[in-house]
Motif scaffolding. Structure first.
Motif, PDB file in Angstrom:
ATOM      1  N   ARG A  89       0.843  -1.204   0.000  1.00 12.85           N
ATOM      2  CA  ARG A  89       0.000   0.000   0.000  1.00 12.85           C
ATOM      3  C   ARG A  89       0.878   1.253   0.000  1.00 12.85           C
ATOM      4  NH1 ARG A  89      -4.045   3.119  -1.193  1.00 12.85           N
ATOM      5  NH2 ARG A  89      -5.154   4.080   0.516  1.00 12.85           N
ATOM      6  N   LEU A  90       1.964   1.245   0.779  1.00 12.11           N
ATOM      7  CA  LEU A  90       2.887   2.381   0.786  1.00 12.11           C
ATOM      8  C   LEU A  90       3.496   2.591  -0.605  1.00 12.11           C
ATOM      9  CD1 LEU A  90       4.723   1.946   4.210  1.00 12.11           C
ATOM     10  CD2 LEU A  90       3.021   3.681   3.606  1.00 12.11           C
ATOM     11  N   ARG A  91       3.901   1.502  -1.246  1.00 20.39           N
ATOM     12  CA  ARG A  91       4.446   1.618  -2.602  1.00 20.39           C
ATOM     13  C   ARG A  91       3.406   2.225  -3.549  1.00 20.39           C
ATOM     14  NH1 ARG A  91       5.817  -3.537  -1.255  1.00 20.39           N
ATOM     15  NH2 ARG A  91       7.970  -3.765  -0.591  1.00 20.39           N
ATOM     16  N   ASP A  92       2.164   1.750  -3.416  1.00 22.67           N
ATOM     17  CA  ASP A  92       1.080   2.261  -4.258  1.00 22.67           C
ATOM     18  C   ASP A  92       0.845   3.751  -4.037  1.00 22.67           C
ATOM     19  OD1 ASP A  92       0.761  -0.329  -5.210  1.00 22.67           O
ATOM     20  OD2 ASP A  92      -1.021  -0.745  -3.991  1.00 22.67           O
ATOM     21  N   LEU A  93       1.139   4.239  -2.832  1.00 27.50           N
ATOM     22  CA  LEU A  93       0.961   5.653  -2.494  1.00 27.50           C
ATOM     23  C   LEU A  93       2.166   6.511  -2.904  1.00 27.50           C
ATOM     24  CD1 LEU A  93      -0.615   5.213   1.049  1.00 27.50           C
ATOM     25  CD2 LEU A  93      -1.757   6.173  -0.973  1.00 27.50           C
TER      26      LEU A  93
END
Length: 148
Positions: A63-67
């Motif tokens: 999720r952090l990567r996606d953000l």
């Protein structure tokens, strides 16, 4: 303060940071996001697993990567998640960064509420920043609220 209000307040605060300013927003357990404003860029770091008693789950890491966060690279001695924006910023750049920081604190680092956070900021000359836009979390020393 709820998370949506926190995102709005943080974006306003980031817009007001002078060059060479540092802003740290922290919760207990060494969970924090740190912003550093420079003349041509705004950098952000979010605590990486190296400093956490409980590692960030793989789903939260994705999720952090996606953000837009870049994962730690321990073999390069980069221990935290990071994001960098360069000036001039896109129209929603600060709001997007504030939102990604809030989601990182909440979803990856497990901070239940913005009320669990403490913020402090200063310039290179160790002058305190006016963080009143952040409301009740402002100008409370994050180091006093961090448990390692």
């Amino acid at each position: 303060m709820n998370w949506d209000a926190f995102v709005q307040a943080l974006a306003r605060c980031l817009a007001e940071l002078p060059s060479r300013a540092t802003l740290v927003i922290a919760a207990t357990g060494n969970r924090y996001v740190q912003f550093q404003q420079f003349d041509i860029k705004l950098s952000a770091e979010l605590t990486g697993n190296y400093y956490l008693p409980q590692p960030i789950s793989e789903s939260a890491a994705q999720r952090l990567r996606d953000l837009g966060w870049t994962a730690p690279a321990l073999h390069h001695e980069i221990e935290n998640w990071r994001r960098t924006l360069t000036w001039p910023l896109p129209p929603n750049g600060l709001l997007d960064l504030a939102r990604s920081a809030a989601l990182g604190l909440r979803d990856a680092l497990g901070v239940a509420s913005p009320e669990d956070l403490r913020a402090a900021g200063w310039t290179d000359f160790r002058r305190a920043l006016d963080l009143s836009v952040l409301g009740p979390i402002a100008n409370r020393d994050p180091a006093r609220h961090t448990l390692n």
